[in-house]
Enzyme design. Structure first.
Site, mmCIF file in Angstrom:
data_model
loop_
_atom_site.group_PDB
_atom_site.id
_atom_site.type_symbol
_atom_site.label_atom_id
_atom_site.label_comp_id
_atom_site.label_asym_id
_atom_site.label_seq_id
_atom_site.Cartn_x
_atom_site.Cartn_y
_atom_site.Cartn_z
ATOM 1 N N GLN A 107 48.510 37.247 39.642
ATOM 2 C CA GLN A 107 46.767 36.679 40.073
ATOM 3 C C GLN A 107 47.241 35.606 39.263
ATOM 4 O OE1 GLN A 107 43.513 39.207 41.735
ATOM 5 N NE2 GLN A 107 46.237 39.355 42.628
ATOM 6 N N ASP A 150 45.618 39.794 36.250
ATOM 7 C CA ASP A 150 47.535 41.167 36.361
ATOM 8 C C ASP A 150 48.470 40.343 36.832
ATOM 9 O OD1 ASP A 150 44.421 42.106 36.169
ATOM 10 O OD2 ASP A 150 44.933 42.627 38.171
ATOM 11 N N ARG A 156 41.912 49.961 45.079
ATOM 12 C CA ARG A 156 42.700 48.847 44.912
ATOM 13 C C ARG A 156 43.764 48.589 44.495
ATOM 14 N NH1 ARG A 156 37.465 46.887 42.687
ATOM 15 N NH2 ARG A 156 37.843 46.880 40.367
ATOM 16 N N SER A 193 45.256 42.749 43.334
ATOM 17 C CA SER A 193 46.543 43.005 42.039
ATOM 18 C C SER A 193 47.428 43.924 43.734
ATOM 19 C CB SER A 193 46.071 43.892 41.038
ATOM 20 O OG SER A 193 45.936 42.931 40.490
#
Ligand code: FRU
Length: 480
Positions: free
Chosen positions: A56, A40, A168, A100
């Site tokens: 990421q 990401d 998350r 993320s």
């Protein structure tokens, strides 16, 4: 930075030099990891005159692992600097991955928010309802490059009781002097939703509301994003667990948006979901406003969990995946349109422009942009590198591949009839924008270097093909 992080960076550098030596399928104008795995886009923002694109990053193998935040910066989306990873796993609360998150500029500092992933050791954990910590963490930087201190803001015990350990991907924005954070969540009943937190100082957060769909739409909503565009609010999410429905939702996981009403009045109500990209490889997009009225979105030009579905052969060369080009979003009547960011026009080199009436073969280009406008035939086909086809017929626009798709066959979207089509073709990736970006398709494909060129079959008043140059990327990580 502690000693453990310093040692990790040394190892990254050695790996990066060797993976960059082989250029096969390396994109020319898409950002890819110097080595290892990329997923990401994270922390997208403009800090001073500089745009920051974190991502990421798992440098030690071509599989997702204990992710860091990798880091590129640019002032113009054409020349980039590659920096050493900005955030590394070095605390108890993020020891299995700096997952993320997002960035804001506050009090002249760049403040980031991310999920610290922790997988506990022990028997009997399902890692959904037990055995996993998803901590919400913040860190600050004066220079945009180093984040000396991390601070944990929320732990599992701070989230509502009816959600699992899967909470998350904090996306934070400021509105009317307050800060809002959206977090993707999976409930105990396996329903995907988004938690909304509010704060006056971006440190102390209180639950403000939740977004959920009327009927269950997947078990987990990853990477939420919430923004207003021309008077309409949109909630973007990447849902997991949505079944295919005809030509819709054909990828393993989806990405799209809900129009949202009444957010500023305190309501969290999501409308109908629309997929944001109809190609084979698109996930976890994030957007930001560049303070000049542009809402810029970048997606991961990839997807997780593809084993046995389709292949990405660059693991042989030590790297995996890339990001899409930045796309500018606009709202036309509640629908999001997307166009490649205009700065990319600086990559255009030689061009050929023609009227097409029948069958026209264009240059032998490998890396190019094509723009066909005023399309007037009932059927219209663009054939790329002898194996990729973009075809309009019977109300459907379809992207299909033969062998070069490595398992990618065809993806379609309904359109009223094509007026214009823009194609950005890189060495192993393609992005397509139909009718001013009403539909977009992102995909990887792996043509051999000898396969080149583009052919157009149909009728259009003008078709231009530009050969494109590549990004200039300076590796600053060695000096940092
Ligand atoms: C989406 C995602 C996020 C998570 C990150 C981990 O691709 O699964 O939900 O934070 O990737 O790399």
């Amino acid at each position: 930075m502690n000693t453990k992080s310093k040692n990790l960076f040394q190892v990254c550098r050695l790996l990066e030099d060797s993976a960059c030596a082989n250029t096969k399928w390396r994109p020319k104008f898409h950002l890819s990891p110097r080595t290892g795995w990329m997923n990401d886009p994270n922390g997208l923002c403009r800090f001073g005159d500089t745009y920051h694109i974190f991502f990421q990053y798992s440098p030690y193998s071509t599989c997702p692992g204990t992710n860091f935040w990798g880091h590129f910066t640019t002032d113009d989306f054409v020349s980039y600097e590659y920096h050493k990873p900005a955030i590394c796993v070095d605390e108890k609360f993020d020891c299995h991955g700096v997952y993320s998150g997002s960035a804001i500029v506050k009090d002249s500092k760049l403040q980031i928010f991310y999920t610290g992933n922790v997988k506990l050791c022990g028997d009997g954990y399902d890692y959904i309802t037990a055995g996993r910590e998803h901590n919400t963490v913040t860190a600050f930087s004066n220079d945009g490059l180093t984040f000396p201190k991390k601070r944990m803001l929320m732990a599992n015990s701070d989230y509502p009781d009816d959600v699992t350990c899967h909470v998350r991907d904090p996306k934070v924005f400021e509105r009317g002097g307050s800060y809002y954070m959206v977090l993707g969540a999976r409930t105990i009943d396996d329903i995907g939703q988004v938690l909304v937190y509010k704060s006056e100082d971006a440190l102390d957060w209180k639950l403000h509301g939740r977004f959920e769909s009327d009927e269950k739409f997947g078990f987990m909503w990853e990477c939420p994003d919430l923004y207003e565009l021309d008077g309409q609010w949109f909630l973007a999410v990447s849902p997991q667990g949505v079944d295919a429905d005809g030509i819709k939702y054909n990828n393993i996981y989806q990405s799209g948006y809900f129009p949202v009403d009444g957010f500023e009045g305190g309501e969290c109500k999501a409308g109908e979901f629309t997929e944001i990209d109809r190609g084979f490889d698109f996930y976890a997009p994030q957007s930001f406003s560049d303070n000049e009225g542009r809402r810029i979105m970048i997606g991961w030009l990839g997807l997780p969990d593809l084993d046995g579905i389709y292949e990405n052969p660059t693991h042989e060369y030590g790297w995996m995946h890339m990001l899409t080009v930045p796309r500018v979003l606009t709202n036309r009547g509640g629908k999001l349109y997307q166009q490649p960011i205009e700065e990319l026009a600086a990559l255009r080199r030689t061009s050929v422009k023609r009227i097409v009436d029948g069958d026209a073969k264009f240059s032998n280009a490998d890396v190019f942009e094509l723009y066909a406008e005023n399309i007037s035939s009932d059927e219209f086909t663009i054939e790329i590198k002898n194996d990729c086809k973009i075809r309009y017929a019977d109300g459907l626009i379809t992207l299909s591949f033969g062998e070069s798709g490595r398992g990618r066959t065809s993806r379609s979207a309904e359109i009223a009839g094509p007026e214009n089509i823009r194609v950005l073709c890189d060495t192993s990736a393609i992005e397509i924008f139909v009718n001013d970006g009403a539909e977009a398709f992102a995909s990887r494909f792996y043509p051999e270097e000898s396969e080149r060129g583009v052919k157009v079959i149909g009728k259009c008043a003008s078709c231009t093909v530009w050969e494109l140059g590549g990004f200039e990327i300076k590796n600053k990580s060695k000096e940092e």
